[in-house]
Design a protein around this motif. Structure first.
Motif, PDB file in Angstrom:
ATOM      1  N   ASP A   3       0.848  -1.191   0.000  1.00 56.13           N
ATOM      2  CA  ASP A   3       0.000   0.000   0.000  1.00 56.13           C
ATOM      3  C   ASP A   3       0.882   1.239   0.000  1.00 56.13           C
ATOM      4  OD1 ASP A   3      -2.275  -1.523   0.098  1.00 56.13           O
ATOM      5  OD2 ASP A   3      -2.399  -1.473   2.279  1.00 56.13           O
ATOM      6  N   LYS A   4       0.458   2.245  -0.764  1.00 54.96           N
ATOM      7  CA  LYS A   4       1.192   3.504  -0.804  1.00 54.96           C
ATOM      8  C   LYS A   4       0.583   4.470   0.193  1.00 54.96           C
ATOM      9  CE  LYS A   4       2.760   3.320  -5.539  1.00 54.96           C
ATOM     10  NZ  LYS A   4       2.845   4.036  -6.810  1.00 54.96           N
ATOM     11  N   LYS A   5       1.458   5.192   0.892  1.00 57.50           N
ATOM     12  CA  LYS A   5       0.989   6.234   1.795  1.00 57.50           C
ATOM     13  C   LYS A   5       0.616   7.457   0.978  1.00 57.50           C
ATOM     14  CE  LYS A   5       4.679   6.027   4.600  1.00 57.50           C
ATOM     15  NZ  LYS A   5       5.566   6.573   5.616  1.00 57.50           N
ATOM     16  N   GLU A   6      -0.378   8.174   1.442  1.00 60.14           N
ATOM     17  CA  GLU A   6      -0.735   9.437   0.806  1.00 60.14           C
ATOM     18  C   GLU A   6      -0.088  10.563   1.596  1.00 60.14           C
ATOM     19  OE1 GLU A   6      -4.853  10.088   0.039  1.00 60.14           O
ATOM     20  OE2 GLU A   6      -5.175   7.995  -0.478  1.00 60.14           O
ATOM     21  N   LEU A   7       0.555  11.460   0.882  1.00 59.85           N
ATOM     22  CA  LEU A   7       1.169  12.620   1.501  1.00 59.85           C
ATOM     23  C   LEU A   7       0.615  13.877   0.863  1.00 59.85           C
ATOM     24  CD1 LEU A   7       4.911  11.497   1.599  1.00 59.85           C
ATOM     25  CD2 LEU A   7       3.251  11.403   3.443  1.00 59.85           C
ATOM     26  N   SER A   8       0.550  14.935   1.643  1.00 57.49           N
ATOM     27  CA  SER A   8       0.123  16.225   1.106  1.00 57.49           C
ATOM     28  C   SER A   8       1.116  17.283   1.570  1.00 57.49           C
ATOM     29  CB  SER A   8      -1.294  16.574   1.559  1.00 57.49           C
ATOM     30  OG  SER A   8      -1.364  16.666   2.964  1.00 57.49           O
ATOM     31  N   ILE A   9       1.196  18.339   0.777  1.00 63.31           N
ATOM     32  CA  ILE A   9       2.073  19.469   1.091  1.00 63.31           C
ATOM     33  C   ILE A   9       1.200  20.680   1.366  1.00 63.31           C
ATOM     34  CG2 ILE A   9       3.723  21.106   0.120  1.00 63.31           C
ATOM     35  CD1 ILE A   9       4.920  18.891  -1.486  1.00 63.31           C
ATOM     36  N   VAL A  18       5.054  18.627   5.042  1.00 68.46           N
ATOM     37  CA  VAL A  18       4.517  17.409   4.447  1.00 68.46           C
ATOM     38  C   VAL A  18       3.717  16.689   5.528  1.00 68.46           C
ATOM     39  CG1 VAL A  18       5.086  15.206   3.367  1.00 68.46           C
ATOM     40  CG2 VAL A  18       6.494  17.218   2.889  1.00 68.46           C
ATOM     41  N   PHE A  19       2.460  16.370   5.210  1.00 73.07           N
ATOM     42  CA  PHE A  19       1.579  15.648   6.122  1.00 73.07           C
ATOM     43  C   PHE A  19       1.260  14.282   5.548  1.00 73.07           C
ATOM     44  CE2 PHE A  19       0.715  20.104   7.059  1.00 73.07           C
ATOM     45  CZ  PHE A  19       0.710  20.117   8.443  1.00 73.07           C
ATOM     46  N   ASP A  20       1.043  13.296   6.425  1.00 70.25           N
ATOM     47  CA  ASP A  20       0.631  11.983   5.951  1.00 70.25           C
ATOM     48  C   ASP A  20      -0.889  11.933   5.828  1.00 70.25           C
ATOM     49  OD1 ASP A  20      -0.404  11.578   8.540  1.00 70.25           O
ATOM     50  OD2 ASP A  20       1.167  10.162   9.114  1.00 70.25           O
ATOM     51  N   ALA A  35      10.418  20.091  -0.189  1.00 65.98           N
ATOM     52  CA  ALA A  35       9.358  19.162   0.215  1.00 65.98           C
ATOM     53  C   ALA A  35       9.015  18.214  -0.927  1.00 65.98           C
ATOM     54  CB  ALA A  35       8.118  19.946   0.653  1.00 65.98           C
ATOM     55  N   VAL A  36       8.959  18.743  -2.147  1.00 68.22           N
ATOM     56  CA  VAL A  36       8.681  17.914  -3.322  1.00 68.22           C
ATOM     57  C   VAL A  36       9.798  16.889  -3.507  1.00 68.22           C
ATOM     58  CG1 VAL A  36       8.470  17.953  -5.837  1.00 68.22           C
ATOM     59  CG2 VAL A  36       7.258  19.641  -4.466  1.00 68.22           C
ATOM     60  N   GLU A  37      11.035  17.310  -3.356  1.00 67.49           N
ATOM     61  CA  GLU A  37      12.162  16.394  -3.490  1.00 67.49           C
ATOM     62  C   GLU A  37      12.114  15.303  -2.425  1.00 67.49           C
ATOM     63  OE1 GLU A  37      15.727  18.747  -3.537  1.00 67.49           O
ATOM     64  OE2 GLU A  37      15.084  19.797  -5.353  1.00 67.49           O
ATOM     65  N   TYR A  38      11.714  15.663  -1.216  1.00 73.30           N
ATOM     66  CA  TYR A  38      11.568  14.663  -0.150  1.00 73.30           C
ATOM     67  C   TYR A  38      10.547  13.602  -0.555  1.00 73.30           C
ATOM     68  CZ  TYR A  38      10.053  12.433   4.131  1.00 73.30           C
ATOM     69  OH  TYR A  38       9.708  11.491   5.072  1.00 73.30           O
ATOM     70  N   ILE A  39       9.412  14.057  -1.053  1.00 69.55           N
ATOM     71  CA  ILE A  39       8.352  13.127  -1.437  1.00 69.55           C
ATOM     72  C   ILE A  39       8.773  12.281  -2.629  1.00 69.55           C
ATOM     73  CG2 ILE A  39       6.024  12.973  -2.386  1.00 69.55           C
ATOM     74  CD1 ILE A  39       5.324  15.312  -0.504  1.00 69.55           C
ATOM     75  N   ARG A  40       9.414  12.891  -3.601  1.00 68.83           N
ATOM     76  CA  ARG A  40       9.895  12.109  -4.747  1.00 68.83           C
ATOM     77  C   ARG A  40      10.859  11.032  -4.293  1.00 68.83           C
ATOM     78  NH1 ARG A  40      10.531  16.923  -9.133  1.00 68.83           N
ATOM     79  NH2 ARG A  40       8.346  16.955  -9.741  1.00 68.83           N
ATOM     80  N   GLU A  43       8.940   8.150  -3.325  1.00 66.67           N
ATOM     81  CA  GLU A  43       8.172   7.585  -4.443  1.00 66.67           C
ATOM     82  C   GLU A  43       6.697   7.403  -4.080  1.00 66.67           C
ATOM     83  OE1 GLU A  43      10.064   4.123  -5.987  1.00 66.67           O
ATOM     84  OE2 GLU A  43      11.900   5.189  -6.450  1.00 66.67           O
ATOM     85  N   ILE A  44       6.133   8.473  -3.533  1.00 66.47           N
ATOM     86  CA  ILE A  44       4.735   8.475  -3.103  1.00 66.47           C
ATOM     87  C   ILE A  44       4.032   9.638  -3.788  1.00 66.47           C
ATOM     88  CG2 ILE A  44       3.207   8.751  -1.108  1.00 66.47           C
ATOM     89  CD1 ILE A  44       5.523   7.698   0.607  1.00 66.47           C
ATOM     90  N   PRO A  45       2.793   9.432  -4.298  1.00 73.08           N
ATOM     91  CA  PRO A  45       2.060  10.549  -4.901  1.00 73.08           C
ATOM     92  C   PRO A  45       1.825  11.669  -3.884  1.00 73.08           C
ATOM     93  CG  PRO A  45       0.791   8.497  -5.044  1.00 73.08           C
ATOM     94  CD  PRO A  45       2.047   8.209  -4.278  1.00 73.08           C
ATOM     95  N   VAL A  46       1.747  12.889  -4.376  1.00 70.44           N
ATOM     96  CA  VAL A  46       1.589  14.043  -3.487  1.00 70.44           C
ATOM     97  C   VAL A  46       0.377  14.868  -3.887  1.00 70.44           C
ATOM     98  CG1 VAL A  46       3.144  15.445  -4.881  1.00 70.44           C
ATOM     99  CG2 VAL A  46       2.742  16.075  -2.535  1.00 70.44           C
ATOM    100  N   ASP A  47      -0.298  15.400  -2.879  1.00 64.77           N
ATOM    101  CA  ASP A  47      -1.392  16.343  -3.073  1.00 64.77           C
ATOM    102  C   ASP A  47      -0.931  17.648  -2.448  1.00 64.77           C
ATOM    103  OD1 ASP A  47      -3.846  17.649  -3.351  1.00 64.77           O
ATOM    104  OD2 ASP A  47      -4.584  16.867  -1.451  1.00 64.77           O
ATOM    105  N   ARG A  48      -0.743  18.673  -3.272  1.00 66.00           N
ATOM    106  CA  ARG A  48      -0.257  19.956  -2.768  1.00 66.00           C
ATOM    107  C   ARG A  48      -1.433  20.868  -2.494  1.00 66.00           C
ATOM    108  NH1 ARG A  48       3.555  19.449  -7.367  1.00 66.00           N
ATOM    109  NH2 ARG A  48       5.238  18.269  -6.475  1.00 66.00           N
TER     110      ARG A  48
END
Length: 55
Positions: A3-9, A18-20, A35-40, A43-48
């Protein structure tokens, strides 16, 4: 496949956080780009929220 975690900025005036998926703070960065580089790196999709979307 695991399962992939969802993260948002969320961008604030002093930092970008960055929040889970549960709303817990994962990391705070001085810039949105960091923050984007951290999420990349995760390897998790991000919602900004509160910022423009960049691919």
């Amino acid at each position: 496949m695991p399962d992939k975690k969802e993260l948002s900025i969320v961008t604030f005036s002093s930092e970008t956080v960055v929040f889970d998926g549960k709303g817990d703070r994962v990391v705070a960065c001085p810039t949105e780009q960091e923050a984007v580089e951290y999420i990349r790196g995760q390897e998790i999709p991000v919602d900004r929220q509160g910022s423009e979307y960049y691919e």
